[in-house]
Design an enzyme around this catalytic site. Structure first.
Site, PDB file in Angstrom:
ATOM      1  N   LEU A 116       0.832  -1.207   0.000  1.00 23.06           N
ATOM      2  CA  LEU A 116       0.000   0.000   0.000  1.00 23.06           C
ATOM      3  C   LEU A 116       0.869   1.260   0.000  1.00 23.06           C
ATOM      4  O   LEU A 116       2.081   1.202   0.225  1.00 23.06           O
ATOM      5  CB  LEU A 116      -0.937  -0.010   1.208  1.00 23.06           C
ATOM      6  N   SER A 117       0.233   2.395  -0.216  1.00 23.02           N
ATOM      7  CA  SER A 117       0.930   3.681  -0.232  1.00 23.02           C
ATOM      8  C   SER A 117       1.625   3.917   1.111  1.00 23.02           C
ATOM      9  O   SER A 117       1.026   3.757   2.173  1.00 23.02           O
ATOM     10  CB  SER A 117      -0.068   4.807  -0.503  1.00 23.02           C
ATOM     11  N   GLY A 118       2.902   4.272   1.038  1.00 25.68           N
ATOM     12  CA  GLY A 118       3.668   4.539   2.248  1.00 25.68           C
ATOM     13  C   GLY A 118       4.378   3.329   2.825  1.00 25.68           C
ATOM     14  O   GLY A 118       5.066   3.435   3.835  1.00 25.68           O
ATOM     15  N   ALA A 119       4.246   2.171   2.181  1.00 29.27           N
ATOM     16  CA  ALA A 119       4.857   0.951   2.713  1.00 29.27           C
ATOM     17  C   ALA A 119       6.379   0.929   2.553  1.00 29.27           C
ATOM     18  O   ALA A 119       7.060   0.192   3.255  1.00 29.27           O
ATOM     19  CB  ALA A 119       4.246  -0.289   2.047  1.00 29.27           C
ATOM     20  N   GLY A 120       6.900   1.715   1.618  1.00 34.51           N
ATOM     21  CA  GLY A 120       8.343   1.727   1.397  1.00 34.51           C
ATOM     22  C   GLY A 120       8.777   1.084   0.097  1.00 34.51           C
ATOM     23  O   GLY A 120       9.954   0.744  -0.069  1.00 34.51           O
ATOM     24  N   LYS A 121       7.839   0.940  -0.839  1.00 30.25           N
ATOM     25  CA  LYS A 121       8.134   0.272  -2.108  1.00 30.25           C
ATOM     26  C   LYS A 121       9.253   0.979  -2.876  1.00 30.25           C
ATOM     27  O   LYS A 121      10.217   0.339  -3.306  1.00 30.25           O
ATOM     28  CB  LYS A 121       6.875   0.218  -2.987  1.00 30.25           C
ATOM     29  N   SER A 164      -0.652  -1.758  -7.305  1.00 30.83           N
ATOM     30  CA  SER A 164      -1.131  -2.815  -8.209  1.00 30.83           C
ATOM     31  C   SER A 164      -1.512  -4.111  -7.500  1.00 30.83           C
ATOM     32  O   SER A 164      -1.132  -5.197  -7.917  1.00 30.83           O
ATOM     33  CB  SER A 164      -0.081  -3.106  -9.279  1.00 30.83           C
TER      34      SER A 164
END
Length: 182
Positions: free
Chosen positions: A11-16, A88
């Site tokens: 998710l957004s902010g996970a560190g991807k 995604s």
């Protein structure tokens, strides 16, 4: 020569993006010439408007994610190692990737919503809570956790590897070495 795709999701902010950047640097140090793709940059490349709600609904996001996957296939088929950081999180995308991307390696950054809300680097969760943003993955937009990722980095159960991006990259590099990807 067939390349590989390392698909980093969460998710957004996970560190991807942070992990993808760290991994890309490590792969370069090992002698590979990886291509880094980031969902935020790809969205602007594909000219996805940020202010039109329909452009961020589930169906539109799946179509866009499949475009990312097709780009990964094109690049990896030419022998490149592709590292992609993208939300995604849809079963249709995972299935397509597994069927169509040789040497596919899926990494899931599993971070609880309370931690993501705390981080919130793009103020996505705050804007959603204020009513200024809709179709936020994991909140009012249904997403699917990967059903069989090759590597899950779980913030709650593996806190020792979340000390720094370098620790996460160490763990990912070890996993890639175990399956002869580096």
């Amino acid at each position: 020569m067939t390349g590989q795709v390392i698909w980093i999701t969460g998710l957004s902010g996970a560190g991807k993006t942070t992990l993808a950047n760290e991994l890309t640097a490590r792969l370069r140090q090992s002698g590979l010439q990886p291509i880094l793709l980031d969902g935020d940059i790809l969205r602007s490349l594909f000219k996805v408007p940020h202010d039109i709600i329909d452009s961020h609904n589930r169906e539109s996001r799946i179509k866009l994610a499949l475009k990312y996957a097709q780009m990964c296939k094109l690049l990896s088929s030419q022998g490149f190692t592709v590292v992609i950081a993208t939300i995604s999180m849809f079963n249709e995308v995972y299935a397509w990737n597994r069927e169509n991307l040789p040497n596919y390696f899926e990494v899931y950054l599993k971070v609880p919503l309370e931690e993501l809300r705390h981080r919130d680097p793009k103020y996505i969760y705050r804007r959603h809570d204020d009513g200024d943003l809709k179709n936020v993955a994991g909140l009012d937009l249904l997403v699917d956790q990967p059903y069989s990722s090759h590597l899950t980095l779980d913030f709650e159960t593996q806190s020792f590897i979340w000390k720094s991006p370098s620790h996460l990259a160490d763990h990912l590099m070890s996993a890639l070495e175990e399956v002869d990807r580096v």
